[in-house]
Motif scaffolding. Sequence first.
Motif, short mmCIF file in Angstrom:
data_model
loop_
_atom_site.label_atom_id
_atom_site.label_comp_id
_atom_site.label_asym_id
_atom_site.label_seq_id
_atom_site.Cartn_x
_atom_site.Cartn_y
_atom_site.Cartn_z
N ALA A 118 -10.79 -1.85 -11.97
CA ALA A 118 -10.08 -2.48 -12.58
C ALA A 118 -8.10 -1.33 -11.62
O ALA A 118 -6.95 -1.62 -12.35
CB ALA A 118 -9.89 -2.84 -13.49
N LEU A 119 -7.99 -0.89 -10.59
CA LEU A 119 -6.88 -0.74 -10.29
C LEU A 119 -6.23 -1.43 -9.55
O LEU A 119 -6.43 -2.71 -10.23
CB LEU A 119 -7.34 0.37 -9.33
CG LEU A 119 -8.19 1.03 -9.50
CD1 LEU A 119 -7.85 2.16 -7.94
CD2 LEU A 119 -7.64 2.51 -10.26
N MET A 120 -5.20 -1.15 -9.88
CA MET A 120 -3.44 -2.15 -9.63
C MET A 120 -3.83 -2.26 -8.33
O MET A 120 -3.08 -1.64 -7.27
CB MET A 120 -2.28 -1.67 -9.87
CG MET A 120 -2.15 -1.20 -11.16
SD MET A 120 -2.04 -2.05 -12.44
CE MET A 120 -2.91 -1.91 -14.06
N PRO A 121 -3.95 -3.52 -7.33
CA PRO A 121 -3.34 -3.32 -6.03
C PRO A 121 -2.18 -3.44 -5.52
O PRO A 121 -2.26 -2.80 -4.21
CB PRO A 121 -4.54 -4.47 -5.11
CG PRO A 121 -3.83 -5.06 -6.54
CD PRO A 121 -3.67 -4.71 -7.80
N HIS A 122 -1.25 -3.53 -6.34
CA HIS A 122 0.14 -3.75 -5.57
C HIS A 122 0.63 -2.82 -6.51
O HIS A 122 1.93 -2.17 -5.10
CB HIS A 122 0.96 -4.96 -5.75
CG HIS A 122 1.31 -4.75 -8.17
ND1 HIS A 122 -0.08 -4.90 -8.30
CD2 HIS A 122 2.10 -4.51 -7.83
CE1 HIS A 122 0.29 -4.81 -10.05
NE2 HIS A 122 1.54 -4.82 -9.96
N ARG A 123 0.32 -1.42 -6.56
CA ARG A 123 0.55 0.04 -6.17
C ARG A 123 0.09 1.07 -5.78
O ARG A 123 -1.00 0.69 -5.11
CB ARG A 123 0.52 0.51 -8.18
CG ARG A 123 1.39 -0.49 -8.99
CD ARG A 123 0.80 -0.32 -10.20
NE ARG A 123 2.29 -0.22 -10.88
CZ ARG A 123 2.91 0.67 -12.08
NH1 ARG A 123 2.72 2.02 -11.29
NH2 ARG A 123 3.54 -0.26 -12.72
N TYR A 163 -2.51 2.61 -0.13
CA TYR A 163 -2.71 1.79 -1.59
C TYR A 163 -4.48 1.69 -1.90
O TYR A 163 -5.03 2.18 -0.98
CB TYR A 163 -2.28 0.40 -0.83
CG TYR A 163 -1.40 -0.22 -0.79
CD1 TYR A 163 -0.59 -0.10 -2.00
CD2 TYR A 163 -0.11 -0.09 0.19
CE1 TYR A 163 1.18 -0.62 -1.96
CE2 TYR A 163 0.91 0.15 -0.34
CZ TYR A 163 1.48 -0.76 -1.29
OH TYR A 163 2.89 -1.02 -0.81
N ASP B 89 -7.27 -10.85 -11.59
CA ASP B 89 -8.14 -10.37 -12.35
C ASP B 89 -8.27 -10.29 -13.12
O ASP B 89 -7.37 -9.18 -13.73
CB ASP B 89 -8.35 -9.12 -10.68
CG ASP B 89 -9.77 -8.48 -11.16
OD1 ASP B 89 -10.34 -8.97 -12.47
OD2 ASP B 89 -10.36 -7.62 -10.40
N GLU B 91 -9.84 -8.03 -15.04
CA GLU B 91 -10.35 -6.63 -15.29
C GLU B 91 -9.39 -6.22 -15.47
O GLU B 91 -8.87 -4.72 -15.91
CB GLU B 91 -11.77 -6.24 -14.14
CG GLU B 91 -12.90 -6.98 -14.86
CD GLU B 91 -13.59 -6.68 -13.44
OE1 GLU B 91 -13.60 -5.01 -13.71
OE2 GLU B 91 -14.88 -7.19 -13.64
N VAL B 92 -8.64 -6.22 -14.02
CA VAL B 92 -7.03 -5.46 -13.81
C VAL B 92 -6.35 -5.94 -15.36
O VAL B 92 -5.66 -5.21 -16.10
CB VAL B 92 -6.36 -5.70 -12.63
CG1 VAL B 92 -4.68 -5.96 -12.35
CG2 VAL B 92 -7.13 -5.68 -11.56
N ALA B 95 -7.11 -4.06 -17.96
CA ALA B 95 -6.89 -2.50 -18.26
C ALA B 95 -5.22 -2.17 -18.58
O ALA B 95 -5.18 -1.27 -19.05
CB ALA B 95 -7.21 -1.90 -16.66
N LEU B 114 1.12 -9.73 -8.63
CA LEU B 114 -0.70 -10.16 -7.87
C LEU B 114 -0.64 -11.62 -8.00
O LEU B 114 -1.84 -11.98 -7.31
CB LEU B 114 -1.50 -10.13 -9.14
CG LEU B 114 -1.92 -8.35 -9.63
CD1 LEU B 114 -2.69 -8.36 -10.30
CD2 LEU B 114 -1.99 -8.03 -7.93
N HIS B 189 1.01 -4.15 0.41
CA HIS B 189 -0.36 -3.63 0.38
C HIS B 189 -1.66 -4.58 0.76
O HIS B 189 -2.46 -4.24 1.45
CB HIS B 189 -0.48 -3.23 -0.71
CG HIS B 189 -0.26 -4.61 -1.82
ND1 HIS B 189 0.71 -5.10 -2.54
CD2 HIS B 189 -1.34 -5.11 -2.47
CE1 HIS B 189 0.31 -6.48 -2.85
NE2 HIS B 189 -0.85 -5.92 -3.33
N SER B 192 -1.90 -4.11 5.06
CA SER B 192 -1.32 -2.28 5.51
C SER B 192 -2.91 -2.37 5.86
O SER B 192 -3.27 -0.98 6.39
CB SER B 192 -0.55 -1.64 4.80
OG SER B 192 -1.46 -1.85 2.94
#
Lengths: 339, 196
Positions: A118-123, A163, B89, B91-92, B95, B114, B189, B192
């Motif tokens: 559950a990490l933030m993909p945009h950070r 990322y 998501d 789950e995000v 969090a 997102l 992101h 990349s």
Amino acid sequence: MTSDVKIEIKNLYKVFGNNPVAMMELVKTGTSKQELLDEYNHVLGLKNINLEISDRHIQVIMGLSGSGKSTLIRHINRLIEPTAGNVIVDGQDVLAMTRLELQEFRRSQASMVFQRFALMPHRSVADNVAYGLHIQGIKGEEAEKRSQRWIERVGLAGYESHYTSQLSGGMQQRVGLARALATDAEILLMDEPFSALDPLIRTDMQEILLGLQTELQKTIIFITHDLDEALRLGNSIVILRDGEVIQIGTAQQIVMNPVDNYIKDFIKDINRGRVIQVSSIMNTTVSNTGPQIDGDTVLEDALQVISNSGSGVGEVTKDGKVVGSVDVDTIISTLSRRI
Amino acid sequence: MATLAIISVATLICIAVGIPIGISMARSNRVQSVITPILDVMQTIPSFVYLIPCVMLLGIGKVPGLLAVCIYALPPLVRLTNLGIRLVDREVLEAADAFGANYRQKLLGVELPLALPNIFAGINQTIMMSLAMVVIASMIGVKGLGVPVLRAISNQYLALGLMNGLAIVALAIIFDRISQKFGQNIQKHRTSDHDF
Ligand SMILES: Nc1ncnc2c1ncn2[C@@H]1O[C@H](COP(=O)(O)OP(=O)(O)OP(=O)(O)O)[C@@H](O)[C@H]1O
Ligand SMILES: [Mg+2]
């Protein structure tokens, strides 16, 4: 270790469905999970959970899929509202908190690590680790300095600007761990944090966690369905089935005295020689003839020591003092005992 | 230039109106079930039908033209904003909750960033559709590339129609590329992964 109670869960019930409160009567009179689902279309999540979690301990929660582990852990920081019962942390009733108090509680007292990261993909990695701090309004250099420490501690130095999608699963969970540690919360809620990782990486992560725990002494609630992981990490283990607690105890208690077949099933495949400690099977007569063995030694190692010494018995010590003895026959019969 | 101006204004209005509506749709199923049919109507009803009351109430000119363009170009942005936020998501989001994020921190820090790819696709669609409306809007007095196209249609000037039609297409392509590029730039992101 102190055993002050940090988290107390009392008579906790959770029913999922349209009218959970109406189901409480049925649940209390013993309607089974299956019956509740088939006839009333409600899911019994948790049933009468009573659990005291000691300060600075690792409390493992175990159970098969669907047994209510995730539901239980989410009651501690109230991501899920119970149908009935109490959750008390540091003497504070979590369920009585206002929205703002709860927010503050989540920011400073309990942080969480998730199964699928559950990490933030945009950070970036650094910004993910600093997430909890940013939420608290700590910005800039201060946040950077505090998160940098944890990035280094979990071994991610050099990856700060990457990322998270560029990282392997193990590294992503290190980010998740660092993110949870960065807020300095005393309680760490971990919902199957290592289940998604390869066995080797999982062992690495367990080591990191144990290392951190010796240093930080947090209260950790750790969910797993892997018994070896539970035995390795848990100061205490609670086993759930269909939303009910089946057994609570230390690893030794559970392996030596499983209360029913469900738990026997769980432990039948473990390597008893590497789990059971001599203190669990010693007798308290002291004979002073064999080599001294610390009470925490597992049977496999004890057997080695005793047979190397040429005597048939070992003296079991606790804090350096002889407290009992154990002989080879007892060890062998314990190892070979069918459960 | 006049075409550029009306499209820019229409797009800005659509963003200002459409994104909040999209957000509220994503928040509640009830709102979604009310707004979805309205969007369907807005998209399918022939534009002349609402041009008539527009002109009757507001007269001929830029304002009713703008209104007509907005009505036609708004739905995709609303839909895609809604979709984008619903696809974030869970789950995000959980969090974010677990770390004590409040409503605003969740919306601005997690959901909108997102949902951005979808929102951008929506903005892109909005621009394209407002360009398509330029010709019709010119019928009620909006200046710009639509006017000569309209004149060409009524007088059957093939060359004039073609030239101005192509000018609209060119404008569309330019807008499309610019908005897509911009969308990509603010979400590095996602691209990349490869230059790693
Ligand atoms: N939001 C929900 N609505 C309805 N039922 C739910 C909901 N969340 C969980 N449940 C049910 O509650 C029970 C316990 O679920 P939970 O997710 O806590 O299990 P778990 O022990 O964490 O399982 P796993 O190992 O698969 O993660 C399951 O039967 C599940 O179907
Ligand atoms: Mg779970």
